[in-house]
Scaffold this active site. Structure first.
Site, mmCIF file in Angstrom:
data_model
loop_
_atom_site.group_PDB
_atom_site.id
_atom_site.type_symbol
_atom_site.label_atom_id
_atom_site.label_comp_id
_atom_site.label_asym_id
_atom_site.label_seq_id
_atom_site.Cartn_x
_atom_site.Cartn_y
_atom_site.Cartn_z
ATOM 1 N N SER A 113 59.750 60.152 -23.655
ATOM 2 C CA SER A 113 60.850 59.199 -23.751
ATOM 3 C C SER A 113 61.845 59.533 -24.858
ATOM 4 O O SER A 113 62.468 60.574 -24.826
ATOM 5 C CB SER A 113 60.278 57.801 -23.918
ATOM 6 O OG SER A 113 61.284 56.855 -23.806
ATOM 7 N N HIS A 114 61.937 58.653 -25.843
ATOM 8 C CA HIS A 114 62.952 58.798 -26.882
ATOM 9 C C HIS A 114 62.486 59.710 -28.021
ATOM 10 O O HIS A 114 63.235 59.937 -28.969
ATOM 11 C CB HIS A 114 63.288 57.420 -27.440
ATOM 12 C CG HIS A 114 62.069 56.725 -27.957
ATOM 13 N ND1 HIS A 114 61.084 56.262 -27.124
ATOM 14 C CD2 HIS A 114 61.647 56.470 -29.210
ATOM 15 C CE1 HIS A 114 60.116 55.724 -27.842
ATOM 16 N NE2 HIS A 114 60.426 55.836 -29.119
ATOM 17 N N ASP A 277 68.168 57.086 -22.955
ATOM 18 C CA ASP A 277 67.219 57.861 -23.767
ATOM 19 C C ASP A 277 66.714 59.098 -23.032
ATOM 20 O O ASP A 277 67.201 59.443 -21.953
ATOM 21 C CB ASP A 277 66.052 56.972 -24.216
ATOM 22 C CG ASP A 277 65.143 56.600 -23.053
ATOM 23 O OD1 ASP A 277 65.635 56.554 -21.909
ATOM 24 O OD2 ASP A 277 63.947 56.363 -23.286
ATOM 25 N N ASP A 279 64.200 59.902 -21.154
ATOM 26 C CA ASP A 279 63.754 59.831 -19.762
ATOM 27 C C ASP A 279 64.546 58.833 -18.925
ATOM 28 O O ASP A 279 64.169 58.542 -17.783
ATOM 29 C CB ASP A 279 62.259 59.521 -19.700
ATOM 30 C CG ASP A 279 61.909 58.173 -20.307
ATOM 31 O OD1 ASP A 279 62.633 57.735 -21.222
ATOM 32 O OD2 ASP A 279 60.914 57.556 -19.881
ATOM 33 N N ASP A 281 65.164 55.541 -19.169
ATOM 34 C CA ASP A 281 64.808 54.143 -18.901
ATOM 35 C C ASP A 281 65.384 53.161 -19.912
ATOM 36 O O ASP A 281 65.351 51.957 -19.697
ATOM 37 C CB ASP A 281 63.283 53.965 -18.742
ATOM 38 C CG ASP A 281 62.496 54.452 -19.940
ATOM 39 O OD1 ASP A 281 63.104 54.930 -20.912
ATOM 40 O OD2 ASP A 281 61.248 54.358 -19.889
ATOM 41 N N ARG A 282 65.931 53.671 -21.018
ATOM 42 C CA ARG A 282 66.517 52.750 -22.007
ATOM 43 C C ARG A 282 68.033 52.731 -21.892
ATOM 44 O O ARG A 282 68.645 53.656 -21.350
ATOM 45 C CB ARG A 282 66.167 53.195 -23.424
ATOM 46 C CG ARG A 282 64.705 53.158 -23.713
ATOM 47 C CD ARG A 282 64.452 53.468 -25.176
ATOM 48 N NE ARG A 282 63.019 53.360 -25.427
ATOM 49 C CZ ARG A 282 62.477 53.126 -26.607
ATOM 50 N NH1 ARG A 282 63.252 52.997 -27.673
ATOM 51 N NH2 ARG A 282 61.178 53.039 -26.746
ATOM 52 N N LYS A 376 61.682 50.173 -16.545
ATOM 53 C CA LYS A 376 62.982 49.804 -17.075
ATOM 54 C C LYS A 376 63.968 50.888 -16.664
ATOM 55 O O LYS A 376 63.580 52.009 -16.357
ATOM 56 C CB LYS A 376 62.935 49.587 -18.584
ATOM 57 C CG LYS A 376 62.418 50.732 -19.430
ATOM 58 C CD LYS A 376 62.284 50.252 -20.862
ATOM 59 C CE LYS A 376 61.901 51.368 -21.824
ATOM 60 N NZ LYS A 376 60.446 51.591 -21.895
#
Ligand code: VG1
Ligand code: CO
Length: 543
Positions: A113-114, A277, A279, A281-282, A376
């Site tokens: 992710s982030h 982000d 991946d 999702d944010r 998300k």
């Protein structure tokens, strides 16, 4: 097809965190490390022979190598077909979309992710179930249990699959279909939002900037914003995905997305800014010289959902993670729909969405989404905002201020203390837990503690109980302080302090959040002895 059974010994540290297993790349590159975890997933889920699996990741360093290994293990474990994103790419929400659309058995998503990427950066892996969502705790715990007693894994010997061209190939008896990672997702977005209205907005002088942070959303954003909605090519920033995210930290917040923040707070700023982000999702939403907190964004999206085609029929309910502000609760109340409070992490929303209890979900950590997928979804949130803006024709700031005037403002901030020695962070949490008795009813100036506890959650759908989900201190006036240890880091411990107070008075809505929360901040520092125990005098990140 020759299947090899390889003898192995367990690693003790393969416990999935808030969102899958995350470790440094060198950890994943140890002999058998990835294989052990993947076999533990396969042993746990026991997919019927011939099942279909979705496979893709955020393109970070080691993504491609991991995909080749997982493909060979999937073939050896009896899968019939794998749908893999071209180039090994699938954003997290796109993976969820593909799992659902093609009714596959589940999917493996490669992402941290982030977290930063690169040879010394982070890598991660998680399993999503047939509903498209992150495996619930009972599965992640079973995977961990399997990883602690694994003795062998299965893999075939085969050539690497050509991931860069669309089409089908075989590994032994298993078919591999390399699919376009963007098209299914982009089509789904077109069914939810009023693309013609957004197109009209963007062609009428409304200027946007989207920062993909050199991460996975670049190609998605280009296809959707530029090709399908007519945004100018220069409205995309850092849209070329790079395995190390250009050395950056692909976390869309005021600290790490500073290039975008500077553009939106500069002279001649665009009308709207957004970032996503690693991946995808944010999301972070900005207006001209204005930042929308993620908690407010969820509430504003909920209050304006009737403007958006995919949500015109109304919302079944809203869910937010416990540390997320109560702004969404106020909207739910006005709409006369339920609002659920879950532990941190998207895996807790899945059952509520599957049962039709909620339509929208959100977290304070720049995560917003709906039941269109089970993750998300960063670009979904950006499109939701653009759709609202296309209908309301007001600035982002005006929309937020009108929202506060109607519902009151939940002033909110999160302070992160990253990379603390684990024992200092655990000491802080233990001290807080040991202080519950004396804290209850305690008076701090005009603030009185109403309740303090370690949050636990009983899933209303399957009755499963999750304990130890964060220390919360609730005051009688509705203010809250929450302390939690991060479950996504790979080094040391990250302590998060979440702060919230409610301000109904419009004349005070201009106050800076840090000023408005100053009393709560000092209480938080005092009762946790954070400075004394960690030697830190300020947070590393404030959002
Ligand atoms: C963080 C966030 C949490 C989010 C999780 C995964 O977890 O706080 O809200 O669901 O990251 O998001 P933690 O345990 O570090 O607080 V992502 O975009 O990293 O998959
Ligand atoms: Co993410």
């Amino acid at each position: 097809m020759q299947v090899f059974t390889v003898a192995t010994t367990p690693f003790t540290d393969q416990k999935p965190g808030t969102s899958g297993l995350r470790k440094r790349v060198p950890a994943f590159r140890q002999a058998h490390y990835l294989e052990n975890f993947v076999q533990s997933i396969f042993d746990t889920i026991a997919a019927p022979p011939g099942s279909t699996l979705v496979l893709g990741g955020d393109g970070r360093y080691y993504n491609r190598e991991a995909i080749q290994i997982i493909l060979k293990m999937a073939a050896a474990n009896g899968f019939g077909r794998v749908l893999a994103g071209k180039g090994g790419i699938l954003s997290t929400p796109a993976a969820s979309c593909v799992i659902r659309k093609y009714r596959t058995y589940g999917g493996i998503i490669l992402s941290a992710s982030h977290n930063p990427g690169g040879p010394d950066g982070d890598f991660g892996i998680k399993y999503n179930t047939a509903n498209g969502g992150p495996a619930p705790e009972k599965i992640t715990e079973a995977i961990f249990a399997a990883s602690k007693k694994i003795a062998q894994y299965r893999i075939v010997e085969a050539d690497d699959v050509a991931l860069d061209s669309l089409g089908d190939s075989q590994i032994g008896d298993m078919a591999v279909s390399v699919i376009d990672p963007v098209s299914d997702y982009a089509e789904l977005m077109e069914t939810l939002f009023d693309f013609p209205a957004i197109r009209t907005l963007l062609s009428g002088g409304f200027r946007v900037k989207f920062d993909a942070m050199h991460a996975v959303t670049g190609p998605y954003a280009r296809e959707i914003f530029v090709n399908r909605l007519g945004a100018s090519a220069d409205s995309m920033m850092n849209a070329e995905p790079l395995p190390d995210f250009g050395g950056g930290h692909p976390d869309p917040n005021l600290t790490y997305a500073h290039e975008l923040v500077e553009a939106l707070y500069g002279d001649n700023a665009p009308d709207f800014g957004a970032a996503s982000d690693g991946d995808g999702d944010r999301n972070m939403i900005l207006g001209k010289h204005f930042f929308v907190t993620p908690s407010d964004s969820l509430a504003i999206i909920a209050a304006n959902a009737h403007h958006v085609p995919g949500y015109k029929r109304g919302l079944a309910g809203i869910a937010r993670s416990m540390p997320t502000s109560e702004a969404a609760d106020r909207v739910a109340k006005a709409l006369n729909i339920p609002c659920y409070e879950t532990p941190t992490g998207w895996k807790f929303f899945g059952n509520l969405m599957d049962a039709g209890k909620v339509t929208l979900c959100g977290e304070e950590s720049f995560g917003t989404g709906s039941d269109h997928v089970r993750e998300k979804d960063g670009l979904w949130a950006v499109l939701f905002w653009l759709n609202i803006l296309a209908v309301r024709r007001q600035s982002v700031e005006n929309i937020a201020r009108e929202h506060w005037a109607r519902f009151g403002r939940n002033v909110y901030s999160r302070h992160d203390y990253e990379n603390l020695p684990a024992n200092a962070a655990n000491g802080v949490m233990k001290l807080l837990r040991d202080s519950f008795v004396e804290l209850r009813g305690a008076q701090f100036g005009h603030l009185q503690v109403k309740l303090c506890d370690d949050f636990s959650y009983t899933d209303p759908v399957d009755g499963s109980v999750s304990t130890g989900q964060g220390v919360r201190i609730l005051f009688t006036d509705g203010s809250r302080i929450v302390f939690r240890l991060s479950g996504t880091g790979t080094e040391g411990a990250t302590l998060r302090i979440y702060l919230e107070s409610f301000e109904p008075d419009v004349s005070k809505h201009n106050l800076d959040a840090q000023e408005a929360l100053a009393t709560l901040i000092s209480i938080a520092l005092r009762i946790s002895e954070l400075r004394e125990r960690t030697g830190r005098d300020k947070p590393t990140v404030i959002t």
